[in-house]
Design a protein around this motif. Structure first.
Motif, PDB file in Angstrom:
ATOM      1  N   SER A 187      -4.480  -4.150  17.324  1.00 47.07           N
ATOM      2  CA  SER A 187      -5.252  -4.005  16.093  1.00 47.07           C
ATOM      3  C   SER A 187      -6.269  -5.132  15.963  1.00 47.07           C
ATOM      4  CB  SER A 187      -4.315  -3.983  14.879  1.00 47.07           C
ATOM      5  OG  SER A 187      -3.386  -2.933  14.979  1.00 47.07           O
ATOM      6  N   LEU A 245     -10.296  -4.713  15.877  1.00 53.27           N
ATOM      7  CA  LEU A 245     -11.049  -5.240  14.734  1.00 53.27           C
ATOM      8  C   LEU A 245     -12.063  -6.280  15.191  1.00 53.27           C
ATOM      9  CD1 LEU A 245      -8.155  -5.630  12.144  1.00 53.27           C
ATOM     10  CD2 LEU A 245     -10.073  -4.038  11.985  1.00 53.27           C
ATOM     11  N   ALA A 265      -5.367  -2.484   9.414  1.00 54.81           N
ATOM     12  CA  ALA A 265      -6.816  -2.324   9.252  1.00 54.81           C
ATOM     13  C   ALA A 265      -7.488  -3.599   8.791  1.00 54.81           C
ATOM     14  CB  ALA A 265      -7.103  -1.197   8.267  1.00 54.81           C
ATOM     15  N   TYR A 266      -6.710  -4.656   8.508  1.00 58.46           N
ATOM     16  CA  TYR A 266      -7.282  -5.916   8.034  1.00 58.46           C
ATOM     17  C   TYR A 266      -6.861  -7.037   8.988  1.00 58.46           C
ATOM     18  CZ  TYR A 266      -8.213  -3.373   3.746  1.00 58.46           C
ATOM     19  OH  TYR A 266      -8.669  -2.447   2.840  1.00 58.46           O
ATOM     20  N   LEU A 267      -7.802  -7.900   9.266  1.00 59.73           N
ATOM     21  CA  LEU A 267      -7.563  -8.963  10.247  1.00 59.73           C
ATOM     22  C   LEU A 267      -6.439  -9.891   9.812  1.00 59.73           C
ATOM     23  CD1 LEU A 267      -8.598 -10.148  12.929  1.00 59.73           C
ATOM     24  CD2 LEU A 267     -10.106 -11.612  11.600  1.00 59.73           C
ATOM     25  N   ARG A 268      -6.380 -10.218   8.522  1.00 54.21           N
ATOM     26  CA  ARG A 268      -5.383 -11.172   8.061  1.00 54.21           C
ATOM     27  C   ARG A 268      -3.975 -10.594   8.109  1.00 54.21           C
ATOM     28  NH1 ARG A 268      -5.594 -15.692   4.765  1.00 54.21           N
ATOM     29  NH2 ARG A 268      -7.781 -15.306   4.281  1.00 54.21           N
ATOM     30  N   THR A 269      -3.833  -9.279   7.922  1.00 60.41           N
ATOM     31  CA  THR A 269      -2.500  -8.680   7.788  1.00 60.41           C
ATOM     32  C   THR A 269      -2.045  -7.940   9.030  1.00 60.41           C
ATOM     33  OG1 THR A 269      -3.492  -6.693   6.805  1.00 60.41           O
ATOM     34  CG2 THR A 269      -2.800  -8.458   5.303  1.00 60.41           C
ATOM     35  N   ASN A 301      -2.180  -2.156   6.707  1.00 60.61           N
ATOM     36  CA  ASN A 301      -2.123  -3.572   7.082  1.00 60.61           C
ATOM     37  C   ASN A 301      -2.820  -3.822   8.416  1.00 60.61           C
ATOM     38  OD1 ASN A 301      -0.238  -5.625   5.435  1.00 60.61           O
ATOM     39  ND2 ASN A 301       0.503  -3.533   5.098  1.00 60.61           N
ATOM     40  N   ARG A 339      -6.596 -13.856  15.577  1.00 65.23           N
ATOM     41  CA  ARG A 339      -6.837 -13.651  14.155  1.00 65.23           C
ATOM     42  C   ARG A 339      -7.716 -14.770  13.578  1.00 65.23           C
ATOM     43  NH1 ARG A 339      -3.064 -10.951  11.331  1.00 65.23           N
ATOM     44  NH2 ARG A 339      -1.373 -11.842  12.561  1.00 65.23           N
ATOM     45  N   TYR A 356       0.834  -1.201   0.000  1.00 66.05           N
ATOM     46  CA  TYR A 356       0.000   0.000   0.000  1.00 66.05           C
ATOM     47  C   TYR A 356       0.872   1.255   0.000  1.00 66.05           C
ATOM     48  CZ  TYR A 356      -4.296   2.596   0.953  1.00 66.05           C
ATOM     49  OH  TYR A 356      -5.380   3.428   0.860  1.00 66.05           O
TER      50      TYR A 356
END
Length: 965
Positions: free
Chosen positions: A109, A113, A99-103, A97, A767, A38
């Protein structure tokens, strides 16, 4: 290759692209990645585009700047801005990164989430254990309150853990170690006494093989005497008794046939059977006393303990005396068998008298046999041997060969006369050998002389039932009196000594291999045992064949109590109608208990003890704390707990855990909610927040969503428990320190290990589990819902669900494993609560089975070739670490197959590896058992749905690495 990272839209003026392009890079992220790109660019791309802009059409006056030296102030300014842009784009990518559960890489974080979906990271769960308290011998009945603390003795690298009782416990000293009944009164008859051992009290009976015994089987004042010889003698000093075997009075020594105990009759066909027996899990007991299924017919059966308890309730005067009276009340006549040891074996007077010459031949030097006068009772005893009267009354006197001071005349003084066969010769009748018993009426010492002139002081006995009277014929009596064989061969067994009988040991084992619930008879009468009480059963297993000294402990629940007696079998055999059972002779009342579930194992009865002062306890220590004062001027006032981590105990809720925190403001209890958004302004509610250090804070409302706490000095107080996680899973016997000791408590111990403790969610666990909050929504419909719900349950690391057919119906089978492969006991709070939650939230009509997964041993043999210039000593440890990480318990799934190429790919990713040749095998526990013998199991790569195969670093030989030349 160029080191340009401009993704094909280069504007960096590097040698490869010439700086012709000025378009910013476009990031492309394929799905399923563990990080996203990103960034608007890097230092090199930012610097290149800015420098290229100096030559563009829109540069204006800057086109006159021809230098590109980095020492120039203008170029240095662009360089500084490139550095700033690189830093900003780097952190912008990191923020994207997160902002996303996988990353996301930060636990905070993932926590935030997860909250968006209503999922709260699992706080961990406290371990549960069952404690057995020991009371002083003189302690009375006492109640151990809830919250009584005990501590564990830490092992190497461990810390002391505190446990608190979760229920009140009524305890008594008699319940420290209850024994099952080990003996019963002997029931012997003349028909079977030779075939069964006879038990005498004490170990100083002074009996030896071939000693004479007189046994009286008479009843009601009548005598029924039988005569035996001692065939064997065995002392049982521990039990304080002597076991003797009997044989017939005359004849050979004989043998005694004794049934071998059941554990000697078993034999193993293979070591596999041994391992299966050792690996059997205890039966699942009811969750608590309230969940115990009661049968009214069983509760009010004749002899049930409810009857004396009700009597004590209605008549308080009976409270202290009833059970003491019952335990001493005989319910059957004493054992009718009386045994006497006959200590003296004496011949008759003149038994050794020599043959005498006939009258008138005394001076002859040589005498032929017809010239002898043979000794008989008649011609040696003289008038003492005269039969009284003319009838067959027998001889009322017996003269022994010498003086026997120990022979007495009393009610229990008996003599047995053993008479040999008498050949009647000519017209006199033959007299068969015989044995007769007589009571001694009088004993005296007198001097008797033989015709040869020998005078001896002897013991003379007057017997109440005349000797020889059993012959019933005067001619036969005279044949005996005129027989030399009778004089020399008759033996008199006197000095009868009564021997006290002991109870015979019970040989039957405790438990039933067919899984039936049977009664356990205790060794006495016990007051106060109630259904729903927990018990520990400890003893040596007898279901292991020839293997001895295998101890086991089971946790069981008491289902019913009755008081009664042991009955006779009442079986006559031969197809006849058996008589009704009767109490054993001399029987007294004992307590019989019935368990809620049958024992999982069988035990040697003599080794079993039952501990009844048992209570459930959980990990954690209670804290009473002042959090601070309320401040109504603050919205969402937040106060932190001073101790941590906050204890959560296992519960049958959606999350699987309940907090132990209780907050009171001005003495009023406030309630913890998941969120305050749905609360009104009058709701006494709060939420809790946990930071990465597992410190818990209490957050109150803002006046619109939940009340603000009223003002005051130190008016907010909290009671909670601290302590949680796998550290509470202490081993059996480690909890031995009674921190709180109510008066009368001597000690405490945990016969079984603590289990169910789990640490809070780590990053990867959070996660993986966060999406599960929106998968089931508190209801279980599909088979996958059962697996998702179990996986999100506190303390569960892995779960899967399958549909199977059971009795013609569809059934759901849920297979689970603990976090980090921590053991989960079927009787732990974690297992029980998960099962209860699955049944409550799922289809009540759908059969459900919860089971533990079976672990498979995964083994890897890898032959590795290295790239040039790499050392095997550096690469091999990294290969091993990579294999444990990628194929350890954390990364593997239940039912996941083993693929050789995945192992190869893991090894290939290690820097320095050129290629690898691998052999992968999985071994079931049955195949591991086969490996205990000289046979080598083949191993397969098949994994069943209820199995999990993984590498464990605890056994280094599961990964064998070799260097290819």
């Amino acid at each position: 290759m160029s080191d340009c990272d401009c993704n094909g839209a280069c504007a960096c003026a590097c040698a490869d692209c010439g700086g012709a392009a000025t378009t910013p890079p476009v990031a492309y992220n394929p799905p399923g990645q563990d990080r996203i790109a990103y960034r608007a660019g890097t230092y090199r791309s930012f610097y290149g585009r800015m420098v290229a802009g100096l030559s563009g059409q829109q540069a204006g006056p800057l086109r006159q700047l021809h230098t590109r030296e980095r020492g120039d102030p203008s170029i240095a300014l662009l360089d500084a801005w490139a550095v700033a842009a690189d830093i900003l784009s780097f952190y912008n990518e990191r923020i994207a990164n997160e902002a996303y559960l996988r990353t996301a890489t930060e636990r905070r974080s993932v926590l935030e989430l997860a909250r968006l979906t209503g999922y709260r990271l699992r706080p961990g769960v406290a371990a549960s254990v069952y404690l057995a308290y020991q009371l002083d011998a003189n302690a009375g009945a006492l109640t151990i309150p809830v919250g009584t603390r005990s501590q564990s003795v830490p092992g190497p690298g461990e810390q002391m853990q505190t446990f608190e009782t979760a229920e009140p416990l009524e305890a008594r000293a008699r319940w420290n170690a209850i024994r099952p009944r080990l003996t019963q009164p002997q029931l012997r008859s003349a028909a079977d006494i030779v075939d069964q051992p006879l038990y005498l009290r004490g170990v100083s009976t002074r009996l030896k093989v071939n000693d004479a015994l007189l046994v009286d089987f008479g009843m009601g004042g009548q005598h029924d005497f039988h005569y035996y010889r001692v065939g064997s003698v065995a002392l049982d000093e521990a039990a304080g008794r002597t076991r003797i075997g009997l044989r017939a009075w005359s004849g050979g020594a004989g043998t005694q046939s004794l049934a071998l105990p059941g554990w000697l009759q078993l034999s193993f066909t293979s070591i596999d059977t041994l391992i299966r027996q050792l690996g059997r899990l205890p039966n699942l007991q009811p969750r608590n006393a309230l969940r115990l299924r009661r049968d009214p017919a069983q509760a009010f059966v004749g002899g049930a303990d409810v009857y004396p308890q009700l009597l004590k309730n209605f008549q308080p005067a009976l409270d202290a005396r009833l059970y003491d009276a019952l335990v001493n009340a005989p319910v059957a006549q004493p054992v009718p068998v009386r045994v006497y040891a006959l200590r003296v074996a004496a011949p008759l007077f003149a038994h050794n008298a020599p043959h005498q010459p006939a009258p008138g031949l005394e001076n002859h030097m040589v005498l032929e046999p017809p010239d002898y006068v043979v000794p008989t009772i008649t011609n040696t005893w003289g008038p003492f041997a005269d039969l009284p009267g003319d009838g067959p009354d027998g001889l009322p006197h017996i003269a022994l060969d010498r003086v026997y001071d120990t022979v007495r005349a009393d009610a229990d003084s008996w003599v047995v006369v053993d008479r040999p066969f008498v050949d009647g010769f000519s017209d006199a009748p033959d007299v068969p050998a015989g044995v007769s018993v007589h009571r001694v009426g009088n004993v005296r010492t007198a001097t008797m002389s033989t015709p040869a002139g020998a005078a001896l002081e002897v013991t003379q006995l007057d017997v109440e039932s005349a000797w020889l009277r059993d012959l019933g014929d005067r001619d036969r009596m005279e044949s005996v009196l005129e027989s030399t064989a009778a004089l020399r061969g008759t033996r008199v067994y006197a000095q009868s000594e009564p021997l006290e009988l002991a109870e015979e040991p019970l040989a039957e084992e405790l438990g039933d291999e067919r899984g039936r619930i049977g009664e356990i008879e205790l060794d006495g009468l016990y007051d106060g045992l109630k259904p729903g009480r927990w018990l520990f059963v400890n003893g040596e297993r007898s279901d292991m064949g020839d293997v001895r000294n295998v101890a086991a402990t089971e946790l069981v629940m008491l289902a019913a109590v009755r008081n009664g007696v042991r009955m006779t079998a009442g079986d006559t055999g031969g197809g006849k109608e058996p008589p009704p059972p009767e109490p054993l002779p001399g029987e007294r009342i004992h307590t019989f208990i019935t368990l809620a579930e049958p024992l999982a194992y069988r035990y040697r009865r003599a080794s079993v003890t039952l501990q009844a002062n048992v209570v459930r306890a959980t990990h954690g220590e209670t804290r009473h704390e002042v959090l601070g004062g309320g401040d109504p001027t603050k919205a969402f006032q937040q106060l932190a707990l001073k101790q941590g981590p906050l204890t959560h105990v296992a519960a049958s809720t959606e999350t699987g855990a309940d907090s132990t925190l209780a907050v009171r403001v001005n003495g009023l209890l406030w309630h913890e909610h998941v969120a305050l958004v749905a609360d009104g302004q009058d709701a006494r509610a709060y939420v809790t927040r946990r930071n990465d250090a597992e410190q818990t804070s209490v957050v109150f409302g803002d006046g619109m969503h939940g009340q603000r706490p009223p003002g005051g000095a130190d008016n907010i107080r909290a009671v909670y428990r601290s302590g949680i996680g796998v550290s509470g899973n202490v081993g059996a016997g480690q909890i031995t320190l009674a921190t709180d000791k109510p008066l009368g408590v001597a000690g405490v111990v945990n016969p079984l290990r603590a289990s169910g403790g789990a640490d809070p969610d780590r990053l990867e666990q959070a996660r993986r589990n966060a999406p599960l909050a929106v998968m089931t929504l508190g209801r279980l419909v599909s088979v996958r819902d059962y697996a998702d719900f179990a996986r999100a349950f506190a303390g569960i690391g892995k779960a899967t669900a399958t549909q199977q057919r059971s009795a013609g119906r569809a059934a759901v089978v849920v297979t689970i494993a603990g976090i980090d492969d921590q053991p989960v006991d079927p009787n732990s709070d974690l297992f029980r609560n998960l099962l209860a939650a699955l049944r409550r939230l799922g289809d009540p009509q759908l059969p459900l089975r919860l089971q533990l997964c079976e672990a498979l041993a995964l083994t890897v043999r890898a032959r590795v070739a290295l790239q040039p210039d790499y050392a095997w000593e550096d690469v091999a440890p990294r290969i091993r670490a990579a294999l444990y990480d990628a194929h350890g318990f954390e990364r593997r799934k239940i039912g996941q197959g083993v693929v050789d190429s995945a192992i190869v790919a893991t090894i290939q990713q290690v820097r320095g590896v050129a290629y690898a040749l691998v052999q992968v095998r999985t071994y079931t526990q049955g195949e591991l058992v086969a490996g205990l013998t000289p046979a080598t199991p083949a191993g397969i790569n098949r994994v069943e749905p209820a199995q999990i195969a993984y590498l464990t670093p605890k056994v280094p030989d599961t990964v064998i690495l070799e260097l290819l030349p």
